[in-house]
Every structure is written in structure tokens, then in C-alpha cells.
Motif scaffolding. Sequence first.
Motif, mmCIF file in Angstrom:
data_model
loop_
_atom_site.group_PDB
_atom_site.id
_atom_site.type_symbol
_atom_site.label_atom_id
_atom_site.label_comp_id
_atom_site.label_asym_id
_atom_site.label_seq_id
_atom_site.Cartn_x
_atom_site.Cartn_y
_atom_site.Cartn_z
ATOM 1 N N VAL A 1 -10.931 -39.276 -56.921
ATOM 2 C CA VAL A 1 -11.518 -38.230 -57.475
ATOM 3 C C VAL A 1 -12.641 -38.754 -58.179
ATOM 4 C CG1 VAL A 1 -11.554 -36.032 -58.602
ATOM 5 C CG2 VAL A 1 -9.389 -36.836 -57.274
ATOM 6 N N PRO A 2 -13.892 -38.044 -58.151
ATOM 7 C CA PRO A 2 -15.072 -38.764 -59.021
ATOM 8 C C PRO A 2 -14.848 -38.209 -60.313
ATOM 9 C CG PRO A 2 -15.742 -37.347 -56.958
ATOM 10 C CD PRO A 2 -14.370 -37.257 -56.941
ATOM 11 N N ASN A 3 -14.745 -39.483 -61.220
ATOM 12 C CA ASN A 3 -14.468 -39.303 -62.703
ATOM 13 C C ASN A 3 -13.012 -38.766 -63.039
ATOM 14 O OD1 ASN A 3 -17.380 -40.008 -63.448
ATOM 15 N ND2 ASN A 3 -17.660 -38.063 -63.019
ATOM 16 N N GLY A 4 -12.196 -39.164 -61.881
ATOM 17 C CA GLY A 4 -10.910 -38.818 -62.007
ATOM 18 C C GLY A 4 -9.849 -39.742 -61.655
ATOM 19 N N HIS A 5 -8.893 -39.432 -61.091
ATOM 20 C CA HIS A 5 -7.471 -40.331 -60.715
ATOM 21 C C HIS A 5 -7.753 -40.799 -59.430
ATOM 22 C CE1 HIS A 5 -5.243 -39.644 -64.267
ATOM 23 N NE2 HIS A 5 -4.981 -38.180 -63.939
ATOM 24 N N ARG A 6 -7.280 -42.142 -59.183
ATOM 25 C CA ARG A 6 -7.024 -42.616 -57.883
ATOM 26 C C ARG A 6 -5.920 -42.129 -57.456
ATOM 27 N NH1 ARG A 6 -5.806 -47.177 -57.334
ATOM 28 N NH2 ARG A 6 -5.126 -47.689 -59.511
ATOM 29 N N TYR A 7 -5.698 -42.131 -55.830
ATOM 30 C CA TYR A 7 -4.429 -41.580 -55.435
ATOM 31 C C TYR A 7 -4.059 -42.365 -54.203
ATOM 32 C CZ TYR A 7 -7.583 -38.889 -52.617
ATOM 33 O OH TYR A 7 -8.660 -38.612 -51.800
ATOM 34 N N THR A 8 -2.794 -42.243 -53.563
ATOM 35 C CA THR A 8 -2.275 -42.686 -52.305
ATOM 36 C C THR A 8 -1.564 -41.753 -51.556
ATOM 37 O OG1 THR A 8 -1.934 -45.231 -53.012
ATOM 38 C CG2 THR A 8 -1.096 -44.647 -51.226
ATOM 39 N N ARG A 9 -2.357 -41.245 -50.596
ATOM 40 C CA ARG A 9 -1.763 -40.296 -49.718
ATOM 41 C C ARG A 9 -1.071 -40.836 -48.412
ATOM 42 N NH1 ARG A 9 -5.448 -36.674 -46.030
ATOM 43 N NH2 ARG A 9 -3.958 -35.299 -44.940
ATOM 44 N N THR A 10 0.147 -40.548 -48.386
ATOM 45 C CA THR A 10 0.935 -40.871 -46.988
ATOM 46 C C THR A 10 1.475 -39.841 -46.372
ATOM 47 O OG1 THR A 10 1.915 -42.676 -48.416
ATOM 48 C CG2 THR A 10 2.883 -42.264 -46.373
ATOM 49 N N THR A 11 1.393 -39.807 -44.791
ATOM 50 C CA THR A 11 1.575 -38.525 -44.276
ATOM 51 C C THR A 11 2.355 -39.174 -43.426
ATOM 52 O OG1 THR A 11 -0.299 -39.308 -42.608
ATOM 53 C CG2 THR A 11 -0.855 -37.604 -44.399
ATOM 54 N N HIS A 12 3.590 -38.409 -42.899
ATOM 55 C CA HIS A 12 4.709 -38.528 -42.243
ATOM 56 C C HIS A 12 4.688 -37.554 -40.877
ATOM 57 C CE1 HIS A 12 6.519 -41.238 -45.208
ATOM 58 N NE2 HIS A 12 5.810 -40.550 -46.070
ATOM 59 N N SER A 13 4.825 -38.016 -39.761
ATOM 60 C CA SER A 13 4.659 -37.189 -38.624
ATOM 61 C C SER A 13 5.696 -37.525 -37.479
ATOM 62 C CB SER A 13 3.283 -36.999 -38.067
ATOM 63 O OG SER A 13 2.847 -38.480 -37.678
ATOM 64 N N GLN A 14 5.913 -36.798 -36.671
ATOM 65 C CA GLN A 14 6.851 -37.061 -35.509
ATOM 66 C C GLN A 14 5.897 -37.813 -34.366
ATOM 67 O OE1 GLN A 14 8.075 -33.017 -34.284
ATOM 68 N NE2 GLN A 14 9.929 -33.234 -35.564
ATOM 69 N N ALA A 15 6.496 -38.138 -33.494
ATOM 70 C CA ALA A 15 5.936 -38.768 -32.411
ATOM 71 C C ALA A 15 4.972 -37.974 -31.766
ATOM 72 C CB ALA A 15 6.925 -39.504 -31.427
ATOM 73 N N ASP A 16 4.989 -36.716 -31.621
ATOM 74 C CA ASP A 16 3.886 -35.961 -31.094
ATOM 75 C C ASP A 16 2.842 -35.406 -32.190
ATOM 76 O OD1 ASP A 16 5.283 -34.221 -32.606
ATOM 77 O OD2 ASP A 16 5.847 -32.906 -30.916
ATOM 78 N N GLY A 17 2.764 -36.168 -33.221
ATOM 79 C CA GLY A 17 1.759 -35.642 -34.301
ATOM 80 C C GLY A 17 2.216 -34.594 -35.237
ATOM 81 N N SER A 18 3.320 -33.872 -34.811
ATOM 82 C CA SER A 18 3.965 -32.804 -35.791
ATOM 83 C C SER A 18 3.911 -33.097 -37.191
ATOM 84 C CB SER A 18 5.006 -32.209 -35.035
ATOM 85 O OG SER A 18 4.791 -31.541 -33.754
ATOM 86 N N PRO A 19 3.645 -32.583 -38.260
ATOM 87 C CA PRO A 19 3.867 -33.045 -39.638
ATOM 88 C C PRO A 19 5.256 -32.986 -40.049
ATOM 89 C CG PRO A 19 2.542 -30.896 -39.451
ATOM 90 C CD PRO A 19 2.722 -31.266 -38.133
ATOM 91 N N LEU A 20 5.658 -33.733 -40.798
ATOM 92 C CA LEU A 20 6.966 -33.767 -41.178
ATOM 93 C C LEU A 20 6.838 -33.622 -42.981
ATOM 94 C CD1 LEU A 20 8.752 -36.484 -39.613
ATOM 95 C CD2 LEU A 20 9.014 -34.172 -39.058
ATOM 96 N N GLY A 21 5.623 -34.322 -43.418
ATOM 97 C CA GLY A 21 5.246 -34.281 -44.773
ATOM 98 C C GLY A 21 4.508 -35.053 -45.353
ATOM 99 N N GLU A 22 4.035 -34.906 -46.619
ATOM 100 C CA GLU A 22 2.876 -35.947 -47.179
ATOM 101 C C GLU A 22 3.400 -36.193 -48.459
ATOM 102 O OE1 GLU A 22 -0.848 -34.170 -47.586
ATOM 103 O OE2 GLU A 22 -0.967 -33.625 -45.385
ATOM 104 N N HIS A 23 3.174 -37.302 -49.018
ATOM 105 C CA HIS A 23 3.377 -37.760 -50.331
ATOM 106 C C HIS A 23 2.127 -38.311 -51.016
ATOM 107 C CE1 HIS A 23 5.802 -40.947 -52.885
ATOM 108 N NE2 HIS A 23 5.693 -39.744 -53.679
ATOM 109 N N TRP A 24 1.864 -37.696 -52.238
ATOM 110 C CA TRP A 24 0.810 -37.912 -52.869
ATOM 111 C C TRP A 24 1.103 -38.654 -54.270
ATOM 112 C CZ3 TRP A 24 -4.425 -36.261 -52.251
ATOM 113 C CH2 TRP A 24 -4.889 -35.526 -51.062
ATOM 114 N N VAL A 25 0.668 -40.034 -54.218
ATOM 115 C CA VAL A 25 1.324 -40.636 -55.686
ATOM 116 C C VAL A 25 -0.157 -40.804 -56.578
ATOM 117 C CG1 VAL A 25 1.816 -42.697 -56.538
ATOM 118 C CG2 VAL A 25 2.884 -42.175 -54.656
#
Length: 413
Positions: free
Chosen positions: A352-376
Motif C-alpha cells: 500500500v503506498p506509504n503503508g504495509h506490504r502484504y502477501t495475498r494467497t488465493t486458493h481455488s479448485q481445479a475449475d477456478g472456483s474460489p475456496l479462500g484468500e489469505h492476506w498476511v
Amino acid sequence: MKLPLNMLAQMRAATRNLMGSGPAAATEAIQQALSAAGLAPKAASTQAPPMRDINPPPAPPSAAAQPQADAAPPTPAQAAQDFAQDFMARLGVPAGLGQHSFDMPSFELPNFHPPGFNAPATTPAELPAGAQFIDGVYRNHAGTRSYKLYIPSSYHGQAMPLIVMLHGCTQNPDDFAAGTQMNALAEEKECFVVYPAQTQGANSSRCWNWFNAIDQQRDQGEPSLIAGIARQVIDEYPVNEREVFVAGLSAGGAMAVIVGTLYPELFAAVGVHSGLPFASAQDLPSALAAMKGGAMPNAQRKAPADGVPIIVFHGDRDTTVNPRNGDELIAQGVRSQAGGKAARADSIDGSVPNGHRYTRTTHSQADGSPLGEHWVIHGAGHAWSGGSDNGSYTDGKGPDASREMLRFFKTVS
């Protein structure tokens, strides 16, 4: 700090004794537990070292105010309580927050804002023209809870999504709404937002009781009340029932996981900020252990199958709820949906400009359907990311957890 299993067992025994008729036995059991972990109670003349994210205890009364000669010796029950409070303080939990001996203490930082800060109360005059922030009450066999419902000015009888927002300890609906800015987003995205309110009668710090066994069961305790509030709003307003979501912070985040897990037919997805996995504790010792070091072994906290998509935010400098809980939360959520099938995970780093860095991990099924997101969120502590300083426990350096949650909810509805 990782707690030895034998110490947890002794603490549980001490809890039972303290709540029963054996305070002296509780004192001895807690002493043994502390000694076994190398945490023998401090001498009265030794000052505890300062801890991050925790307020220092109040200074003791002066000798002039309380002459030593007049001080009565502690009773066995008080001695047991003193040992228990010392144990909790060493785990990084503020002392004196529970009204009962083993009432769950607050997760949060009571003085997170600078001295002199007073969060402004949200009043009808501050609402956009045509918007409403109204009070409601829900009752069932488990009790009564009030709530506040935000109706955006864009509402003209059309069906809209519903977001259930569960505040953290010491907070209330007005404070949580001000800090998360979810009402402003409701104006933009056209959705209802309901904020259930925990009572001090149920928990002296207004924490949702995520660690109680009765509050981890469908149609029992607080999950039934929160689900009942959502259903009451659905009955009274034209909610799009495919777009009902639950989210929360800290104790509210832990409860959001429980409610979303127990009522997958009601909630389409869950948002968690600085929370813990489903059924990660069954009593005070295991709750403290989960907060400080991670949740219980997998076999004891296996979530039911057929879970719902989940988005998780956690600061990697959180010293109140260990960030390992965020790791396990997303793993548990993905497992509950994948049904044994391999899930795809993709990570990106951002800032984020002048803010925190982050790591975003997306989890999905084989067909691309979203299962979850994890923001550290790198460098962030125990606070709502991207929130406003009009509310408590917020970190304005981003990313914007509220906006990202609504974006994620839209993708899974």
C-alpha cells in the motif's frame, strides 16, 4: 509460547477446583503448573517486564493509602485467583478484565488510541440523506441480543446482500461500524449491514464466547442468536438469500468462523480478521494456548465438511493472536471445501503506498472456483487493516480489509 500438555491439564484441574469448593487445591495446582513450565510466580518486589500490545497493570495503592498493618491476608480463593492472573499475565493477557475467576479476558488493546482519544459516536445526523442505522432486538431460547442494522440510502425496496459484522472485545456496533467503515461501503455496494452486540452479562469484556463448548454448537448459545438475527433481517427486508455473509474481528472473527461453519445453508462465505480456527479451544487454558501459540491439534478442531469460502486477514506482528492461527484458519477452510481434492494456491506480494506490504494467497479448485484468500499483512499488529481511526483497533496503513472482503464475497455469491 508453547504450553506443555501437562501444564494445561493442571490448569484445567485448577479451573475446576476454583469454580468448585477447593480454592486451596486450585492454588496448589496452579503453582505446580507454573513451576512445571518455568513460570513460577514472581516475588512481590519484582516488576513484570513490559509486554507489547498489553497495557501495564495499574500501580498498586501507596503505603499511605493502604497501611501494611491494616492489610488483610489473602484468602485461599484470592490466592488462587492471584496465581491464575499471574499465569495469564505471563501469557500476554491483561489482568483484571474478567468479572469471574476464569472469565475469558479481552483480546484487544484497551488503549490502542493515543491518550485523550474519544471515538465519536455515530448519530443519525452523520448518516447520508435517506440512510438509516436502526436498533433491533432478537430473542430465542439462548437469550437476547440487540443489534444495529444499516440501511443504505440506495435502498428502495430492491433485494440486496446482507453482511453480518461481529465486533471484537470491548467494542460495540457503533464503534465497529466507525472503525471498519463498512457502512460507507454499503452505500457504495448497495447492501444491508447488521451488527449484533455482545452483552457484558454474557462476557464482562463483551467478547463473543468462541471458546465455550456450548457456543460451538448449531442451534445453541451465541451461534443460534447470531444466525437468528440474520434470519430476522431476512424476514423483514428483501435480502438476497444467496448473498448473506458473516465477518468479524478477533473474538468476533473466531465466532464468525463458528457461525459460518455451523450454518453453511445460511452464509455464503466468511471473513475473518485476526481470528482463530473453528473449535480451536474448549476452555480457558486451551484458549490462551491457542491465542499465544496456535490452535489445538488437527484431530480436535476438525471442521465439518461442506464448508464455505473464507477470506482471512492477519498481521504478522500480531502479539495478541498468534499469526499461525491465520495459517491454520485458511488451511482448515480449504480442507473443509476441497473434499480431499488438491487445491491450487497462488501468491502475490504487494504494498500500500506509504503503508504495509502484504502477501495475498488465493486458493481455488481445479475449475477456478474460489475456496479462500489469505492476506498476511507485514508489520501489522492486532487491528483491522485499512480501518478508520474513528473506531478502535484499526490500522489505517492498509490494505483495506473491508473493501477486499466485499470484493471476495461478490466472487463467491
